[in-house]
Design a protein around this motif. Structure first.
Motif, PDB file in Angstrom:
ATOM      1  N   LEU A   1       0.850  -1.195   0.000  1.00  0.00           N
ATOM      2  CA  LEU A   1       0.000   0.000   0.000  1.00  0.00           C
ATOM      3  C   LEU A   1       0.885   1.244   0.000  1.00  0.00           C
ATOM      4  CD1 LEU A   1      -2.606  -1.093   2.719  1.00  0.00           C
ATOM      5  CD2 LEU A   1      -2.777  -1.370   0.233  1.00  0.00           C
TER       6      LEU A   1
ATOM      7  N   HIS B   1       7.983   7.634  -9.494  1.00  0.00           N
ATOM      8  CA  HIS B   1       8.012   6.631 -10.559  1.00  0.00           C
ATOM      9  C   HIS B   1       9.220   6.822 -11.481  1.00  0.00           C
ATOM     10  CE1 HIS B   1       6.778   4.265 -14.059  1.00  0.00           C
ATOM     11  NE2 HIS B   1       5.910   3.656 -13.259  1.00  0.00           N
TER      12      HIS B   1
ATOM     13  N   ILE C   1       1.646   0.758  -8.144  1.00  0.00           N
ATOM     14  CA  ILE C   1       0.574   0.072  -7.426  1.00  0.00           C
ATOM     15  C   ILE C   1      -0.465   1.093  -6.972  1.00  0.00           C
ATOM     16  CG2 ILE C   1       0.048  -1.375  -5.423  1.00  0.00           C
ATOM     17  CD1 ILE C   1       2.969  -2.391  -5.570  1.00  0.00           C
ATOM     18  N   THR C   2      -1.725   0.700  -6.995  1.00  0.00           N
ATOM     19  CA  THR C   2      -2.807   1.589  -6.555  1.00  0.00           C
ATOM     20  C   THR C   2      -2.468   2.200  -5.204  1.00  0.00           C
ATOM     21  OG1 THR C   2      -4.395   0.225  -7.724  1.00  0.00           O
ATOM     22  CG2 THR C   2      -5.275   1.738  -6.077  1.00  0.00           C
ATOM     23  N   CYS C   3      -2.678   3.502  -5.080  1.00  0.00           N
ATOM     24  CA  CYS C   3      -2.101   4.196  -3.930  1.00  0.00           C
ATOM     25  C   CYS C   3      -2.991   5.333  -3.446  1.00  0.00           C
ATOM     26  CB  CYS C   3      -0.744   4.753  -4.325  1.00  0.00           C
ATOM     27  SG  CYS C   3      -0.894   5.898  -5.731  1.00  0.00           S
ATOM     28  N   TRP C   4      -2.476   6.022  -2.410  1.00  0.00           N
ATOM     29  CA  TRP C   4      -3.111   7.242  -1.896  1.00  0.00           C
ATOM     30  C   TRP C   4      -2.147   8.411  -2.077  1.00  0.00           C
ATOM     31  CZ3 TRP C   4      -3.242   2.921   1.610  1.00  0.00           C
ATOM     32  CH2 TRP C   4      -4.501   2.301   1.703  1.00  0.00           C
ATOM     33  N   ASP C   5      -2.703   9.527  -2.468  1.00  0.00           N
ATOM     34  CA  ASP C   5      -1.929  10.758  -2.586  1.00  0.00           C
ATOM     35  C   ASP C   5      -2.427  11.698  -1.478  1.00  0.00           C
ATOM     36  OD1 ASP C   5      -0.778  13.200  -3.245  1.00  0.00           O
ATOM     37  OD2 ASP C   5      -0.901  12.826  -5.403  1.00  0.00           O
TER      38      ASP C   5
ATOM     39  N   ARG D   1      -8.667   0.431   5.317  1.00  0.00           N
ATOM     40  CA  ARG D   1      -8.319  -0.510   4.244  1.00  0.00           C
ATOM     41  C   ARG D   1      -7.588  -1.722   4.802  1.00  0.00           C
ATOM     42  NH1 ARG D   1     -10.062  -2.814  -0.171  1.00  0.00           N
ATOM     43  NH2 ARG D   1      -8.396  -3.437  -1.603  1.00  0.00           N
TER      44      ARG D   1
ATOM     45  N   SER E   1     -11.511  -6.398  -3.745  1.00  0.00           N
ATOM     46  CA  SER E   1     -11.750  -5.547  -4.900  1.00  0.00           C
ATOM     47  C   SER E   1     -12.630  -6.312  -5.882  1.00  0.00           C
ATOM     48  CB  SER E   1     -10.438  -5.160  -5.595  1.00  0.00           C
ATOM     49  OG  SER E   1      -9.602  -4.432  -4.717  1.00  0.00           O
TER      50      SER E   1
ATOM     51  N   GLU F   1      -4.372 -13.398 -10.392  1.00  0.00           N
ATOM     52  CA  GLU F   1      -4.425 -12.540  -9.201  1.00  0.00           C
ATOM     53  C   GLU F   1      -4.060 -13.258  -7.906  1.00  0.00           C
ATOM     54  OE1 GLU F   1      -4.916  -9.363  -9.360  1.00  0.00           O
ATOM     55  OE2 GLU F   1      -5.402  -9.282 -11.496  1.00  0.00           O
TER      56      GLU F   1
END
Length: 570
Positions: A111, A123, A163-167, A184, A283, A300
């Motif tokens: 995460l 990145h 990877i899916t993330c939080w900003d 989460r 998900s 997956e």
């Protein structure tokens, strides 16, 4: 394939790798962010009772690098806090390498959080972030090792940033972001246990044997089959094992009563595949066919150490589409399947088949007494009657539970009546034994049982009570009686549940009471009967009747119809 024996103990942890020690590892760089945001996040995770590892603590404790890296690999989730000062720490970058390795080898959940930094800078290692990365490499290495370190770290940063993330820039304040992250984590780990019987008589010995089989299994994926007649306790044992060992896995899924719930909830095997994927990943993915579902499960889930229980299977396609190939799951995964037909388990080639035999005399008597008297010992005035009734139940837990619950607080005459009825029922005819409890109900209670059996399994208790109060007086009292008699249960979400054998009994009662051609028949289940009513304009005697069936078994499309007695069916 082997049949399980009574050896081994469940006292030790499962030997499969990876072996999880921590729930969460927090990776970050920079003293300032450590004192503020990370400290707050760490505190809330601990308050939520998650075993949390944080890099600064281990440096202070003098943990060796190798031991520290093993601890990272022993964490189910890694939270990476990218900040402007992140690449200034060589230790932080080495930890990141290990995290990415765990992500790619056994599916560790990663995460990322971007704290006051643009994800693109991470990145592509742009600006001051990239300069600090180069300086860290030159500071720690020399010669060709510098370029090698930069290549490794750049690749790890790019992988993690993708990877899916939080900003953090999109949150009002740190407290809001922390709340979202911890929520989460709670969803992903989901440490809530399954509800099982109030009186776990005889469960421990079964668990010892089955967990022993799992511990002794050396292959990458262990498949266990639990085989037995309906009402023998297969689901209860599977739940007990699940509760005992589920924390040792990175993901889990318990698909209960698949044969019955498939028509009511899942509808198709594709829905079952979606459910499995969601249970593990939390998900929702788009699955349009069995083949796509199998591919997604493999793509997956193939790296993750999982615990999967598929309960009450009655068709091989259910197994084929959910767990048909061991390569779909990661090393150390355990798959438990319960079934009444051992041929399904043999066809899947499970590693062990555990046969659920009837309970022994002492356990049977204790289980019956717990339900009838609230304790393991019976009342003196009915002790002999209790022993005779238990003997007639043949060691079947469901019959012991239902009859024991029904006889709670009943008179001696009622006990004697139940025993006399049991004596004339042939051995092995389970439904007739269960029906004794149904026959002892009032007309109102019988009607409520049948309504729940047909229409309200899986519905919230308050909703069902409100609906039934429109048809029956005092439905709330009737439901309470049925619960007390063990004929229906209420799960932890306050939804009504019923054992499949009791549902089968209810349908058989309706079929015997009102033959197919009867105009008085009010409850229909079998699709042929419903077709006749809808296509031939046959009247029913039940105002506001609900017809529920699956018209197309190929697609398992379930359709509900509601009408009153004055409406014309179309």
């Amino acid at each position: 394939m082997e049949f399980a024996s009574s050896s081994s103990s469940s006292s030790s942890l499962l030997k499969s790798e990876p072996h999880f020690i921590y729930d969460v590892f927090i990776n970050f760089g920079g003293e300032e962010i450590g004192k503020k945001f990370v400290s707050h996040l760490h505190s809330v995770l601990l308050q939520a009772e998650f075993e949390t590892l944080i890099n600064e603590e281990n440096v202070q404790e003098g943990m060796k690098v190798e031991e520290h890296m093993r601890s990272i690999a022993g964490s189910k989730i890694s939270i990476i806090i990218f900040s402007k000062t992140y690449t200034e720490s060589t230790c932080c970058l080495l930890e990141l390498e290990k995290i990415v390795e765990c992500y790619q080898t056994f599916g560790q959940i990663v995460l990322p959080v971007f704290y006051e930094i643009d994800p693109l800078d991470v990145h592509h290692q742009k600006g001051d972030f990239g300069k600090a990365l180069e300086e860290a490499a030159h500071k720690s290495y020399s010669g060709e090792q510098v370029e090698h370190a930069l290549f490794r770290w750049s690749r790890a940063l790019a992988t993690a940033a993708g990877i899916t993330c939080w900003d953090a820039r999109y949150f009002r304040h740190d407290a809001e972001l922390v709340e979202v992250i911890v929520s989460r984590v709670q969803t992903l780990l989901d440490y809530s246990e399954l509800s099982i019987t109030r009186f776990p008589v005889g469960l421990e010995s079964h668990m010892e044997k089955l967990i022993g089989c799992i511990e002794n299994h050396s292959a990458e994926v262990c498949m266990i089959g639990i085989w037995g007649t309906g009402g023998s306790g297969k689901t209860t044992i599977a739940k007990a094992i699940y509760n005992r060992i589920y924390r040792q896995f990175i993901g889990k899924s318990f698909i209960e009563n698949i044969a019955e719930v498939r028509n009511r909830v899942y509808r198709t095997d594709v829905d079952l595949q979606k459910n499995l994927i969601y249970d593990v990943l939390k998900s929702t993915l788009k699955v349009e066919s069995h083949g796509m579902g199998r591919t997604m499960i493999e793509t997956e889930l193939s790296l993750k150490k999982l615990l999967i229980v598929v309960d009450d299977v009655n068709e091989f396609s259910q197994l084929e589409n959910l767990c048909g190939n061991r390569e779909w799951f990661g090393q150390g995964s355990v798959i438990i399947i319960t079934a009444r037909d051992v041929r399904l388990l043999n066809r899947l080639k499970v590693d062990y088949v555990y046969k659920m035999d009837g309970m022994n005399e002492n356990d049977s008597f204790e289980l019956f007494s717990c339900h009838a008297f609230g304790e393991a010992k019976p009342r003196k005035d009915v002790k002999e009657l209790a022993r005779n009734i238990v003997a007639q139940c043949g060691g079947l837990p469901l019959a012991l539970q239902v009859l024991g619950s029904f006889l709670c607080d009943r008179t001696i005459e009622e006990w004697e009546s139940v025993l006399s009825k049991l004596k004339i029922i042939p051995t092995g005819v389970v439904q007739k034994k269960l029906k004794i409890s149904f026959d002892g109900l009032s007309d109102m209670e019988q009607n409520i049982f049948l309504d729940v059996c047909f229409f309200f399994i899986g519905r919230e208790r308050g909703y069902v009570t409100e609906m039934l109060n429109n048809w029956e007086e005092h439905a709330d009292i009737g439901i309470t009686v049925l619960i007390k008699c063990g004929l229906i249960q209420v799960d932890r979400n306050n939804k009504l549940e019923m054992h499949p054998l009791l549902q089968d009994m209810g349908r058989e009662i309706i079929r015997q009471r009102w033959p197919k051609e009867s105009a008085k028949r009010s409850l229909l289940w079998f699709q042929g009967d419903v077709k006749d009513v809808l296509t031939k304009n046959i009247e029913t005697s039940y105002p506001g009747v609900v017809l529920e069936t699956a018209f197309n078994q190929q697609s398992s499309l379930q359709t509900s119809y509601a009408f009153d007695g004055n409406e014309e069916l179309t």
